[in-house]
Design an enzyme around this catalytic site. Structure first.
Site, PDB file in Angstrom:
ATOM      1  CD  GLU A 152      43.089   5.663  29.080  1.00 40.05           C
ATOM      2  OE1 GLU A 152      43.492   6.846  29.103  1.00 40.05           O
ATOM      3  OE2 GLU A 152      43.562   4.810  28.324  1.00 40.05           O
ATOM      4  NE  ARG A 180      44.428   6.833  22.131  1.00 42.10           N
ATOM      5  CZ  ARG A 180      45.598   7.416  22.376  1.00 42.10           C
ATOM      6  NH1 ARG A 180      46.556   6.763  23.027  1.00 42.10           N
ATOM      7  NH2 ARG A 180      45.822   8.651  21.972  1.00 42.10           N
ATOM      8  CG  HIS A 218      46.889   7.561  28.401  1.00 44.08           C
ATOM      9  ND1 HIS A 218      45.773   7.427  27.617  1.00 44.08           N
ATOM     10  CD2 HIS A 218      47.909   7.842  27.548  1.00 44.08           C
ATOM     11  CE1 HIS A 218      46.095   7.637  26.337  1.00 44.08           C
ATOM     12  NE2 HIS A 218      47.392   7.888  26.275  1.00 44.08           N
TER      13      HIS A 218
END
Ligand code: NAD
Length: 310
Positions: free
Chosen positions: A257, A228, A276
């Protein structure tokens, strides 16, 4: 207790079409419903499969299954006090993320990302003689040896790398030659050519890698983050790359993000940015189908849930 009605929240569409999961679960001994993002329809369900979190979930359902491994977006304390059960999707990303990380290392060593970028400009630009290297014989330190870490370690070992790791308990892990404890993090990372982060984001791991850790790493080493964004102090990382304290990075996750368009990470030398997507695969919904099915059966049989977080 049993699940009569299971909702599939529209947010799963970040990872796969909700209809695919709905169809896969069609033979389940419960009604499966695509509930959109409608509080009333969610409230009609006993369980909910979701990607996102909404405040209205708390009063609406008793069991929430997140299609991600990380559960840092969910208010665990509220769930605990309200008696809401949360299960996650750890255990399914070893192949996908393992292959992505192998790809990062191969790309950085074999310079594939550079050639792909040059190809956009139809540019035939051979590397300097001492730029490319092979990952065979190079070292990798895997921080966090759960599902992701093991999937990564196994592949790195198969590619002939020397693999070390960091975990909270000292038991050996297949493919990992030496295991360090979290308080030996600096010793673990200072010798490695690649350091990969595969821990959950918790109070203990927030900013685990900051200026000190980046300075402890070798100046020809690469940081890989598939955990993360919050596990890394991102400004410190940008700074370390700009002052050549490390050679580069491959990053799938970020503080915010999507990564903002003006981030210096986009065009920093030897930085690979992926959206991601390290765990993305067209078979994702099949793994979720299995996990959900298993827990619906366990709820029906009054058994302890698989991957229970709260
Ligand atoms: P997991 O629970 O199987 O493994 C996590 C491991 O980290 C566990 O072994 C745990 O003991 C260890 N750990 C926790 N704190 C630690 C610390 N301070 N030092 C060392 N080890 C520590 O989970 P997983 O399925 O491997 O996923 C790990 C995390 O990766 C998730 O929480 C999620 O945030 C992230 N993830 C990202 C993607 C992606 O698409 N990029 C996909 C899956 C998971």
């Amino acid at each position: 207790d049993s699940i009569q009605r299971l909702g599939v929240h529209e947010s799963v569409s970040a990872v796969f079409p909700p209809e695919r999961l709905d169809a896969a679960l069609a033979d389940l001994d419960a009604e499966v419903e695509l509930v959109g993002d409608d509080p009333d329809r969610v409230a009609d369900c006993d369980g909910l499969v979701t990607f996102a979190y909404r405040d209205y979930f708390v009063d609406a359902v008793e069991w929430i299954h997140t299609i991600q491994a990380g559960y840092d977006r969910f208010p665990l304390e509220t769930f605990e006090s309200e008696g809401i059960v949360l299960t996650n999707s750890t255990g399914i990303h070893d192949d996908s993320v393992g292959e992505t990380v192998a790809g990062y290392m191969l790309s950085l060593a074999r310079r594939l990302h550079t050639y792909a970028a040059n190809q956009q400009a139809r540019e035939w630009d051979r590397p300097d003689w001492d730029e490319p290297f092979t990952i065979a014989g190079e070292s990798l330190c895997v921080v966090g040896l759960g599902t992701l870490g093991r999937g990564i370690a196994e592949r790195a070992d198969a590619l002939g790398m020397e693999v070390t790791g960091v975990r909270r308990t000292p038991e050996p892990v297949p493919g990992v030659e030496e295991v360090y404890s979290p308080d030996e993090l600096h010793d673990a990372i200072e010798e490695a050519k690649f350091v990969v982060l595969a821990v959950p984001l918790t109070d203990d791991t927030r900013n685990l890698v900051g200026r000190d850790e980046l300075d402890a790493m070798a100046d020809d080493a690469y940081l890989l983050n598939v955990a993360r964004g919050g596990v890394v102090d991102q400004p410190a990382l940008v700074d370390a790359i700009e002052r050549d304290a490390i050679a580069g990075a491959a990053l799938d996750v970020f503080e915010n993000e999507p990564l903002s368009e003006d981030s210096p990470l986009w065009d920093a030398d030897d930085v690979i940015v992926t959206p991601h997507a390290a765990a993305a695969t067209r078979d994702y919904f099949r793994s979720i189908d299995e996990l959900v099915r298993e827990n619906v059966a366990r709820i029906g049989a009054d058994e302890e849930l698989h991957n229970r977080v709260i």
